[in-house]
Write a protein that holds these residues in place. Structure first.
Motif, PDB file in Angstrom:
ATOM      1  N   ASP A  99      65.488 101.013  34.383  1.00 57.57           N
ATOM      2  CA  ASP A  99      66.513 101.888  33.823  1.00 57.57           C
ATOM      3  C   ASP A  99      67.085 101.282  32.541  1.00 57.57           C
ATOM      4  O   ASP A  99      67.634 100.195  32.549  1.00 57.57           O
ATOM      5  N   GLU A 100      66.986 102.001  31.422  1.00 58.84           N
ATOM      6  CA  GLU A 100      67.384 101.456  30.128  1.00 58.84           C
ATOM      7  C   GLU A 100      68.878 101.181  30.042  1.00 58.84           C
ATOM      8  O   GLU A 100      69.297 100.162  29.468  1.00 58.84           O
ATOM      9  N   ALA A 101      69.726 102.009  30.617  1.00 57.61           N
ATOM     10  CA  ALA A 101      71.173 101.779  30.581  1.00 57.61           C
ATOM     11  C   ALA A 101      71.526 100.507  31.350  1.00 57.61           C
ATOM     12  O   ALA A 101      72.324  99.681  30.892  1.00 57.61           O
ATOM     13  N   ALA A 102      70.924 100.346  32.521  1.00 61.89           N
ATOM     14  CA  ALA A 102      71.172  99.146  33.318  1.00 61.89           C
ATOM     15  C   ALA A 102      70.635  97.908  32.602  1.00 61.89           C
ATOM     16  O   ALA A 102      71.275  96.853  32.595  1.00 61.89           O
ATOM     17  N   LEU A 103      69.470  98.040  31.985  1.00 62.53           N
ATOM     18  CA  LEU A 103      68.889  96.920  31.244  1.00 62.53           C
ATOM     19  C   LEU A 103      69.790  96.515  30.080  1.00 62.53           C
ATOM     20  O   LEU A 103      69.987  95.325  29.822  1.00 62.53           O
ATOM     21  N   SER A 104      70.349  97.486  29.386  1.00 61.75           N
ATOM     22  CA  SER A 104      71.237  97.203  28.267  1.00 61.75           C
ATOM     23  C   SER A 104      72.474  96.442  28.744  1.00 61.75           C
ATOM     24  O   SER A 104      72.912  95.474  28.109  1.00 61.75           O
ATOM     25  N   GLU A 105      73.031  96.853  29.860  1.00 65.34           N
ATOM     26  CA  GLU A 105      74.193  96.173  30.439  1.00 65.34           C
ATOM     27  C   GLU A 105      73.840  94.739  30.839  1.00 65.34           C
ATOM     28  O   GLU A 105      74.581  93.799  30.559  1.00 65.34           O
ATOM     29  N   LEU A 106      72.683  94.565  31.475  1.00 66.48           N
ATOM     30  CA  LEU A 106      72.249  93.235  31.882  1.00 66.48           C
ATOM     31  C   LEU A 106      71.998  92.339  30.672  1.00 66.48           C
ATOM     32  O   LEU A 106      72.323  91.148  30.698  1.00 66.48           O
ATOM     33  N   ARG A 107      71.460  92.907  29.611  1.00 62.88           N
ATOM     34  CA  ARG A 107      71.246  92.119  28.395  1.00 62.88           C
ATOM     35  C   ARG A 107      72.568  91.636  27.822  1.00 62.88           C
ATOM     36  O   ARG A 107      72.694  90.502  27.352  1.00 62.88           O
ATOM     37  N   GLY A 108      73.573  92.493  27.847  1.00 66.07           N
ATOM     38  CA  GLY A 108      74.909  92.103  27.381  1.00 66.07           C
ATOM     39  C   GLY A 108      75.488  90.971  28.215  1.00 66.07           C
ATOM     40  O   GLY A 108      76.095  90.032  27.687  1.00 66.07           O
ATOM     41  N   ILE A 109      75.288  91.046  29.523  1.00 63.77           N
ATOM     42  CA  ILE A 109      75.745  89.979  30.418  1.00 63.77           C
ATOM     43  C   ILE A 109      75.015  88.682  30.103  1.00 63.77           C
ATOM     44  O   ILE A 109      75.626  87.611  30.032  1.00 63.77           O
ATOM     45  N   ALA A 110      73.717  88.779  29.915  1.00 63.74           N
ATOM     46  CA  ALA A 110      72.924  87.589  29.601  1.00 63.74           C
ATOM     47  C   ALA A 110      73.402  86.952  28.300  1.00 63.74           C
ATOM     48  O   ALA A 110      73.548  85.726  28.216  1.00 63.74           O
ATOM     49  N   ARG A 111      73.675  87.753  27.278  1.00 62.91           N
ATOM     50  CA  ARG A 111      74.179  87.214  26.008  1.00 62.91           C
ATOM     51  C   ARG A 111      75.519  86.519  26.214  1.00 62.91           C
ATOM     52  O   ARG A 111      75.762  85.433  25.676  1.00 62.91           O
ATOM     53  N   GLY A 112      76.385  87.139  27.007  1.00 60.55           N
ATOM     54  CA  GLY A 112      77.685  86.529  27.288  1.00 60.55           C
ATOM     55  C   GLY A 112      77.550  85.204  28.015  1.00 60.55           C
ATOM     56  O   GLY A 112      78.250  84.235  27.703  1.00 60.55           O
TER      57      GLY A 112
END
Length: 120
Positions: A99-112
């Motif tokens: 899921d692209e929306a979930a992936l985008s959120e997870l990427r933001g968490i990973a960056r943080g």
């Protein structure tokens, strides 16, 4: 520093140094930097500071013990390593995600998380 495990030891001391450098004395910082960062020999450091090789050796050993004591009490390196493992697991989950929306959120968490574990 040619004994087995020398690279691992140097890597650990450098990591501990990154976290606890400001808690060391000037002399401890200087000798550890020369020996572990700049790869000076005990003899080279002794010549530079006009003291015996044995004195340099003792200073470095005590500084290493101090770093290990700080880590035992504060655990910053262990915490850092756990966070890195979690980031790696998050990255693996991202690769497997759909899921692209979930992936985008997870990427933001990973960056943080990555930003949180950077040593300044």
């Amino acid at each position: 520093m040619s004994e087995p495990g020398a690279l691992e030891k140097t890597t650990r001391i450098n990591l501990l140094f990154d976290f606890y450098e400001s808690l060391l004395t000037d002399k401890q910082r200087t000798f550890l930097k020369y020996y572990f960062h700049d790869d000076y020999s005990l003899g080279e450091i002794a010549a530079e500071f006009e003291i015996s090789r044995q004195a340099i050796y003792e200073h470095i050993k005590r500084a290493q013990a101090v770093l290990e004591t700080y880590e035992q009490k504060l655990g910053l390196v262990a915490r850092h390593e756990k966070l890195i493992l979690l980031i790696d697991r998050l990255d693996e989950a991202l690769e497997a995600g759909q899921d692209e929306a979930a992936l985008s959120e997870l990427r933001g968490i990973a960056r943080g998380l990555r930003h949180a574990v950077e040593i300044e």
